[in-house]
Design a protein around this motif. Sequence first.
Motif, mmCIF file in Angstrom:
data_model
loop_
_atom_site.group_PDB
_atom_site.id
_atom_site.type_symbol
_atom_site.label_atom_id
_atom_site.label_comp_id
_atom_site.label_asym_id
_atom_site.label_seq_id
_atom_site.Cartn_x
_atom_site.Cartn_y
_atom_site.Cartn_z
ATOM 1 N N UNK A 161 -8.505 -1.290 0.306
ATOM 2 C CA UNK A 161 -7.326 -0.958 0.600
ATOM 3 C C UNK A 161 -7.187 -1.250 2.008
ATOM 4 N N UNK A 162 -8.845 -1.745 2.529
ATOM 5 C CA UNK A 162 -8.780 -2.659 3.342
ATOM 6 C C UNK A 162 -8.184 -4.752 3.513
ATOM 7 N N UNK A 163 -8.739 -4.463 2.651
ATOM 8 C CA UNK A 163 -7.600 -6.061 2.135
ATOM 9 C C UNK A 163 -5.939 -5.547 2.564
ATOM 10 N N UNK A 164 -5.329 -4.485 1.940
ATOM 11 C CA UNK A 164 -3.594 -4.096 1.830
ATOM 12 C C UNK A 164 -3.367 -3.826 3.220
ATOM 13 N N UNK A 165 -4.505 -2.893 3.319
ATOM 14 C CA UNK A 165 -3.887 -2.348 5.070
ATOM 15 C C UNK A 165 -4.510 -3.276 6.360
#
Length: 124
Positions: A24-28
Amino acid sequence: MPPRMKLTAITLDCSDPEALAAFYRQATGLELHPKSNSAFAGLNGDDGLLLGFQRVARYQAPSWPDQAVPQQLHLDFAVDNLEEAEALLLELGAAKPGHQPGGERWRVLTDPAGHPFCLTKRAV
């Protein structure tokens, strides 16, 4: 009058909090909470909302759209371009279920822990 409440956190169960936080860090682009660890990891939103991931023993991924193991919740993310966002998320480890009820209006993906989430076109 009901009490005034502010949503401060959303927490997802999973088997590997650090891995799901990384997805989720990479996605957001949200920042990793400084006290994240192998039992609980979190991402800090600009508005103070924490997106958390907690380790659960014997975690079972939701089997969406089948409800044999029901989804407990799903997240919606607004994006500028559905095709580009979908391609990036699949590259990061998301999966795309065959059942896509939104047609061209939205896409359903599942994160690496099996939680369904939707991509919608950002309103202009």
